[in-house]
Design a protein around this motif. Structure first.
Motif, PDB file in Angstrom:
ATOM      1  N   GLN A 195       9.155  33.817  42.348  1.00 28.80           N
ATOM      2  CA  GLN A 195       9.245  32.949  43.515  1.00 28.80           C
ATOM      3  C   GLN A 195      10.365  31.932  43.318  1.00 28.80           C
ATOM      4  OE1 GLN A 195       5.412  31.111  44.407  1.00 28.80           O
ATOM      5  NE2 GLN A 195       5.314  32.277  46.304  1.00 28.80           N
ATOM      6  N   SER A 196      10.976  31.565  44.431  1.00 32.76           N
ATOM      7  CA  SER A 196      11.973  30.497  44.454  1.00 32.76           C
ATOM      8  C   SER A 196      11.621  29.544  45.577  1.00 32.76           C
ATOM      9  CB  SER A 196      13.383  31.060  44.661  1.00 32.76           C
ATOM     10  OG  SER A 196      13.720  31.973  43.646  1.00 32.76           O
ATOM     11  N   GLN A 197      12.041  28.303  45.433  1.00 37.05           N
ATOM     12  CA  GLN A 197      11.640  27.279  46.400  1.00 37.05           C
ATOM     13  C   GLN A 197      12.838  26.430  46.795  1.00 37.05           C
ATOM     14  OE1 GLN A 197       7.900  25.152  45.707  1.00 37.05           O
ATOM     15  NE2 GLN A 197       8.970  23.231  46.037  1.00 37.05           N
ATOM     16  N   TRP A 198      12.925  26.156  48.112  1.00 36.74           N
ATOM     17  CA  TRP A 198      13.973  25.289  48.663  1.00 36.74           C
ATOM     18  C   TRP A 198      13.323  24.257  49.572  1.00 36.74           C
ATOM     19  CZ3 TRP A 198      19.488  26.030  48.231  1.00 36.74           C
ATOM     20  CH2 TRP A 198      19.857  27.129  47.449  1.00 36.74           C
ATOM     21  N   SER A 199      13.910  23.075  49.623  1.00 41.84           N
ATOM     22  CA  SER A 199      13.499  22.055  50.585  1.00 41.84           C
ATOM     23  C   SER A 199      14.479  22.066  51.755  1.00 41.84           C
ATOM     24  CB  SER A 199      13.480  20.663  49.940  1.00 41.84           C
ATOM     25  OG  SER A 199      12.416  20.557  49.024  1.00 41.84           O
ATOM     26  N   ILE A 200      13.947  21.868  52.967  1.00 43.82           N
ATOM     27  CA  ILE A 200      14.767  21.882  54.180  1.00 43.82           C
ATOM     28  C   ILE A 200      14.616  20.545  54.891  1.00 43.82           C
ATOM     29  CG2 ILE A 200      15.233  23.030  56.366  1.00 43.82           C
ATOM     30  CD1 ILE A 200      13.916  25.528  55.213  1.00 43.82           C
ATOM     31  N   TYR A 201      15.741  19.909  55.170  1.00 46.84           N
ATOM     32  CA  TYR A 201      15.773  18.655  55.922  1.00 46.84           C
ATOM     33  C   TYR A 201      16.500  18.903  57.239  1.00 46.84           C
ATOM     34  CZ  TYR A 201      14.667  16.467  51.401  1.00 46.84           C
ATOM     35  OH  TYR A 201      14.092  16.121  50.208  1.00 46.84           O
ATOM     36  N   LEU A 202      16.050  18.262  58.310  1.00 52.22           N
ATOM     37  CA  LEU A 202      16.661  18.419  59.631  1.00 52.22           C
ATOM     38  C   LEU A 202      17.124  17.064  60.135  1.00 52.22           C
ATOM     39  CD1 LEU A 202      14.029  20.807  61.259  1.00 52.22           C
ATOM     40  CD2 LEU A 202      16.183  21.447  60.203  1.00 52.22           C
ATOM     41  N   LEU A 236      17.037  11.785  60.697  1.00 64.95           N
ATOM     42  CA  LEU A 236      16.176  12.861  60.221  1.00 64.95           C
ATOM     43  C   LEU A 236      15.009  13.050  61.184  1.00 64.95           C
ATOM     44  CD1 LEU A 236      16.148  12.035  56.399  1.00 64.95           C
ATOM     45  CD2 LEU A 236      17.241  13.995  57.505  1.00 64.95           C
ATOM     46  N   VAL A 237      14.683  14.298  61.497  1.00 61.58           N
ATOM     47  CA  VAL A 237      13.591  14.627  62.413  1.00 61.58           C
ATOM     48  C   VAL A 237      12.668  15.626  61.740  1.00 61.58           C
ATOM     49  CG1 VAL A 237      14.997  14.181  64.463  1.00 61.58           C
ATOM     50  CG2 VAL A 237      14.918  16.491  63.488  1.00 61.58           C
ATOM     51  N   GLY A 238      11.599  15.961  62.440  1.00 63.04           N
ATOM     52  CA  GLY A 238      10.638  16.915  61.902  1.00 63.04           C
ATOM     53  C   GLY A 238       9.838  16.344  60.750  1.00 63.04           C
ATOM     54  N   GLY A 239       9.805  15.000  60.642  1.00 58.73           N
ATOM     55  CA  GLY A 239       9.086  14.371  59.539  1.00 58.73           C
ATOM     56  C   GLY A 239       9.791  14.497  58.202  1.00 58.73           C
ATOM     57  N   THR A 240      11.028  15.033  58.195  1.00 64.36           N
ATOM     58  CA  THR A 240      11.712  15.239  56.919  1.00 64.36           C
ATOM     59  C   THR A 240      12.256  13.945  56.324  1.00 64.36           C
ATOM     60  OG1 THR A 240      13.764  15.794  58.103  1.00 64.36           O
ATOM     61  CG2 THR A 240      12.325  17.624  57.462  1.00 64.36           C
ATOM     62  N   ASP A 241      12.144  12.829  57.064  1.00 62.29           N
ATOM     63  CA  ASP A 241      12.484  11.551  56.443  1.00 62.29           C
ATOM     64  C   ASP A 241      11.417  11.150  55.430  1.00 62.29           C
ATOM     65  OD1 ASP A 241      10.628  11.319  58.475  1.00 62.29           O
ATOM     66  OD2 ASP A 241      11.178   9.253  58.961  1.00 62.29           O
ATOM     67  N   GLN A 242      10.227  11.755  55.542  1.00 64.40           N
ATOM     68  CA  GLN A 242       9.148  11.498  54.594  1.00 64.40           C
ATOM     69  C   GLN A 242       8.936  12.695  53.670  1.00 64.40           C
ATOM     70  OE1 GLN A 242       7.618   8.538  54.441  1.00 64.40           O
ATOM     71  NE2 GLN A 242       8.847   7.775  56.174  1.00 64.40           N
TER      72      GLN A 242
END
Length: 638
Positions: A412-419, A425-431
């Protein structure tokens, strides 16, 4: 009899001349179909018998048959000109009368209807406001008003994340300095969250230096340890003491060795002493003057540091050479320890448990944390334009940050996505960012547990360039009620980002496809017609929308159609009822845009036919002339 025979021949030849002349006259008429005269002989016969030796009574015109063969297709500069390649007729509404034609020279009247040169309206299948063909036949009309804007409700991104990228963000526990005395004689074990086998630090010697302790701890995976020894002189050593001493001496010994030679001949202040220490050949020792505040005095103090953590012994005084110095100070040796995110626990095996206590009391510190304005904090980014309900454009940026693989890192590999939209920042990605998991084959498994690879954004407030809400629809009242796909018509700024086709291969980052369904308002800029007869409107915002589809009609007996002029025909009993459908379906032909079908008249053949018809006319006239001569001979008999 001969007079009637010749006369019928004259009539037939005259009709042949008329038809041939008509063909020649319409050699350049678009959509014209040539005609040919078909003749039949005449015989006089009785009620019961035609006799044993019947004599012909001449000729008659049986039919004038049109040839509906395909004419050549010529290109024009009018986008609405159409030619039919194959079977079929355009359907025209002539004030309620339905006519059929192969002439596709069309334009638009003042009301926007598609018409021919005689203002007959072209029939076809109309489209609704969204460009969907309804299947209902009517007069085709081109809407010339502006295309209303459409908000973005879906964004599909197809890209590849480079699996060779390294993890940029670091999560560490950065301990407060630990006195070497708390580590001497201790042994402890590190546990790991990524499946790494536990590591036990051997017991640190009871008299080990801070350097020895740091070396032993450094051997553990995911752990970094450094050591320093620091001595800050007490208030007895001041500028006044240095400048007022007649025999000022200052000595530094490392780990019990002989004092380091210092040149203090011109020293008159603490700064001079610090400079003399910094000029020695031992690069591990440094000195500086620092402000110091305690209950006794706020006078500056001299600070001496050994960067390797070896023991320091310092002495000073106003003494003759060879006499012992009265003032002494020992440095404090400390160990500085940091552990990365994979070190999850420390267990004391023996000795003082100060290290375990320090570990449990130290939270993670994030270094090189994601920052959208710092390219060093994310691995990949891609931007696209989306639209709000008023048709205003906004820039959406997706940031991709590689994270350590979950578990033991296998499979498995994992990435974080910010919008981010317009810098926010939206989609709650500021938190909390979205988490994308990929399997061992580089295929996307899920985003935040969703196997469809979708992110539903429900917190976007469209804003103007000054950062204030611009009046467009905002977030939904109940974000939890938003589902994918978002039903039409949309009533909020919520939209879906779909990454279902995203991969993580060992190849360079690349965006294969990125599509969103929104657009701003647009003005009509042109028209296109497809092979299926669909009329597309092109707008200044880059969008196109179908306005309708031309309908074609075919007949079981095309020869039964009755020509009524203007290169049109009408249905008759002999032709049968029309079979109406879309172009390029069934037996109907396809549409060629910006083209017309030329007349199918073969001018060379018609000129030859003209000669033949003239010859026939002259020959039949000769029959009448001969019969007249014979009759005159009989009359002249006396």
């Amino acid at each position: 009899m001969a007079f009637n025979t010749g006369l019928s021949g004259l009539r037939a030849a005259s009709v042949d001349l008329d038809v041939t002349g008509n063909n020649i006259a319409n050699a350049s008429t678009v959509g014209f179909k040539s005609s040919k005269v078909q003749f039949g002989d005449l015989y006089a016969s009785g009620f019961l018998s035609a006799g044993t030796n019947p004599i012909g009574d001449g000729v008659r015109v049986q039919d004038v048959k049109q040839s509906f063969g395909q004419g050549n297709i010529s290109f024009t500069d009018n986008g609405l000109d159409m030619a039919i390649s194959g079977d079929g007729f355009f359907i025209l509404n002539n004030g309620g009368e339905i006519r059929y034609s192969r002439a596709g020279q069309f334009g638009i009247d003042k009301e926007g209807f598609v018409v021919n040169n005689q203002n007959m309206r072209v029939q076809g299948y109309t489209a609704d406001d969204d460009g969907n063909l309804s299947g209902i036949r009517g007069d085709l009309q081109i809407a010339t008003d502006n295309l209303a804007p459409r908000r973005t409700t879906n964004l599909q991104t197809d890209l590849n994340l480079d699996s060779r990228e390294s993890v940029l963000e670091r999560r560490i526990r950065d301990f407060d300095p630990i006195d070497v005395g708390q580590l001497q004689g201790a042994s402890f074990t590190f546990g790991y969250s990524d499946g790494t086998s536990p590591y036990t630090v051997p017991p640190i010697g009871a008299t080990a230096s801070a350097s020895d302790a740091a070396t032993a701890i450094n051997a553990a995976p995911g752990v970094t340890a450094t050591a320093t020894t620091t001595a800050v002189m007490d208030a007895a050593l001041t500028d006044g003491f240095v400048s007022g001493a007649g025999n000022f001496r200052f000595e530094i010994s490392v780990d019990g060795s002989a004092p380091i030679p210092l040149n203090l001949d011109t020293a008159g202040s603490l700064e001079d002493v610090a400079a003399a220490i910094n000029d020695t050949s031992n690069n591990a020792i440094s000195a500086s003057v620092v402000d110091h505040d305690d209950d006794a005095t706020t006078a500056p103090r001299l600070r001496v540091i050994h960067s390797g953590g070896e023991p320091l012994d310092i002495a000073w005084g106003d003494e003759q050479a060879g006499d012992p110095l009265p003032n002494t100070q020992q440095g404090v040796s400390e160990v500085f320890v940091t552990t990365d995110r994979n070190v999850e626990q420390v267990t004391t095996e023996s000795g003082n448990n100060a290290f375990e206590v320090a570990f449990n009391a130290t939270p993670f510190t994030v270094t090189n944390e994601f920052n959208p304005i710092d390219q060093r904090t994310y691995n990949h980014a891609t931007s696209t334009t989306i639209f709000d309900s008023l048709g205003n454009s906004h820039e959406l940026t997706q940031f991709f940050v590689k994270e350590p693989s979950p578990g033991n890192g296998v499979g498995q590999s994992q990435w974080s996505i910010y919008l981010q939209i317009d810098g926010e920042l939206v989609g709650g990605t500021d938190q909390t960012p979205y988490t994308a998991l990929f399997d061992q084959d580089g295929q996307l498994e899920s985003i935040n547990g969703d196997p469809n690879g979708e992110m539903i954004i429900t917190d976007w407030v469209p804003k103007d360039p000054s950062g204030e809400p611009n009046g467009a629809d905002g977030p939904p009242a109940n974000p939890g009620d938003v589902v994918s796909p978002i039903p039409e018509p949309a009533t909020s700024s919520a939209f879906v980002v779909n990454l279902a086709n995203t991969t993580q291969y060992g190849a360079a980052f690349g965006v294969n496809d990125q599509q969103q369904n929104g657009y701003t308002t647009g003005r009509l800029s042109g028209l296109d017609v497809s092979d299926q007869g669909v009329i597309f409107a092109r707008y200044t915002n880059g969008q196109s929308q179908s306005l309708g589809q031309v309908a074609l009609a075919a007949f079981n007996n095309t020869d039964g159609l009755s020509p009524v002029g203007d290169t049109t025909w009408v249905e008759t009993f002999e032709s049968g009822q029309p079979i109406i459908g879309a172009p390029d379906t069934g037996t109907l032909g396809s549409i060629k845009a910006s083209s017309v079908e030329d007349s199918n008249v073969d001018l060379s053949a018609e000129l030859v036919n003209l000669i033949i018809a003239q010859r026939n006319y002259q020959a039949n006239a000769k029959t009448i002339e001969t019969s007249d001569a014979v009759t005159q001979t009989i009359i002249n008999l006396r």
